[in-house]
Structure formats: C-alpha cells, structure tokens
Design an enzyme around this catalytic site. Sequence first.
Site, mmCIF file in Angstrom:
data_model
loop_
_atom_site.group_PDB
_atom_site.id
_atom_site.type_symbol
_atom_site.label_atom_id
_atom_site.label_comp_id
_atom_site.label_asym_id
_atom_site.label_seq_id
_atom_site.Cartn_x
_atom_site.Cartn_y
_atom_site.Cartn_z
ATOM 1 C CE LYS A 227 -1.923 1.374 3.864
ATOM 2 N NZ LYS A 227 -1.359 2.730 4.106
ATOM 3 C CG ASP B 76 -7.029 3.895 2.547
ATOM 4 O OD1 ASP B 76 -8.014 3.418 1.953
ATOM 5 O OD2 ASP B 76 -6.974 5.090 2.876
#
Length: 220
Positions: free
Chosen positions: A142, A160
């Site tokens: 991420k 996220d």
Amino acid sequence: MAGNSSTLSSRLNEADSLTALIRSVYSEAKPLVTKRVQEFEAFPKQDLAKLFSELSFCVLTANWSAQGGIKTQNAIGNGFISLPYEELEENLRKVGHRFAPQRARFIVENRQKADMLFDIIQYPTKEARFYLVKNFKGIGWKEASHFLRNIGLLDVAILDKHILRLMHYYHMISELPKGWTQKRYETYEQLLVPISQETDMPLGEMDLYLWYAVKNTVDK
C-alpha cells in the site's frame, strides 16, 4: 460499514455500486481532485530530497493518518534525508506520531538506499512497486503504491482501510485482509480495474474520488 459521517451514510444509501458512488461525488470533488492530480504529475522526480521526503511521508502514514503525514512533512520538509536520528525522532514526537522511534529508524535506514529511487521510478509501475517493497523499511504494498501515485504514476490503487471497507460494503470482497502479499494486493487491485474503466480515470485518480466520498476532502 463504519462511516466518517452521516454524509457518507447518505451517499452509500443512494449509490448501489462503487461506480455510482464515484459518479455521485464527481462534480463536487472534481476541482479538488484535478488540482491534486496536477500536483502529482508535476512532482520533481529529479530532486532526491523531495523524492525521499515523499517516501518518508508514506512511511509515516502507515497505521497513522494522511493528515498527520502532511503535517509532519510540512514541518520537516527535506530534512528527512539529513536530520540526525535524535532530531528526527523528536520532530515526530512533537507532531504526535504514534510510532516515532520506529519510524525515525526506518527513515534513517532508508537513506542508505535513497539513490536507488532514481532507477526504481524508471521501471514499469508494478515492477517499481516490487523493488520499493523489497528495499525500503516501512514500505509495504500500500505504501509503495501511495508513493508512486504521489509522484505522478497513477496506474496503481492505494488499498487503505477506507477503500477496502467500500469494496466490502459493495460485496467486491468477502473479507478485509489482515495482511498483504504481492499476489493478494494485485488481486484486490485488479477488482478495481473495471471501475476505473467505467469511470474513465486511472486507479490513482479514482482513489481520490473514493477518498472524497468517505472523508469529504482530498488529501494525498
């Protein structure tokens, strides 16, 4: 789904898909998103201190917040690449970072490979992401995606918790992942590609509209 406000609940009630949710906020969010995308695309990739600052921003936002990372970046600027560990940790404590010693250590260790960033960002985006994850402390799939998007490489998704909750709400995924492997991240990311195509925008730009739907603002 845990929402940010009654505004999000209302948006979710009115939109029957992720595509519909994006379209419901498109006109409202477009000026903010356009401004942010232009900033990403204008990022000075030849400036190592700024590249490293952006990488450090992504190290800081993991399990914290984008707003906190922005506040820290504004306070430290290009100092991420030069401040002594003790001073860097003190600065992180001052802005209230939850993991100041650990993140300061990651950033200091990452300096040893900072020059690699020039080569890495020349690779195809997914290959660049792989090398970021493998070589830099505090950078997972991420965070690597976040960094690449923020320097203007928009063909990645920042998965996220807010985006994942939306995907779960709309039954695109059956559960929220407890950790990432490369295969799992890319599998989840691929689920968003049809939405990207339907809305005619790259994944990294689409993320900003989803962020706006959740937070009513556009960070980075």
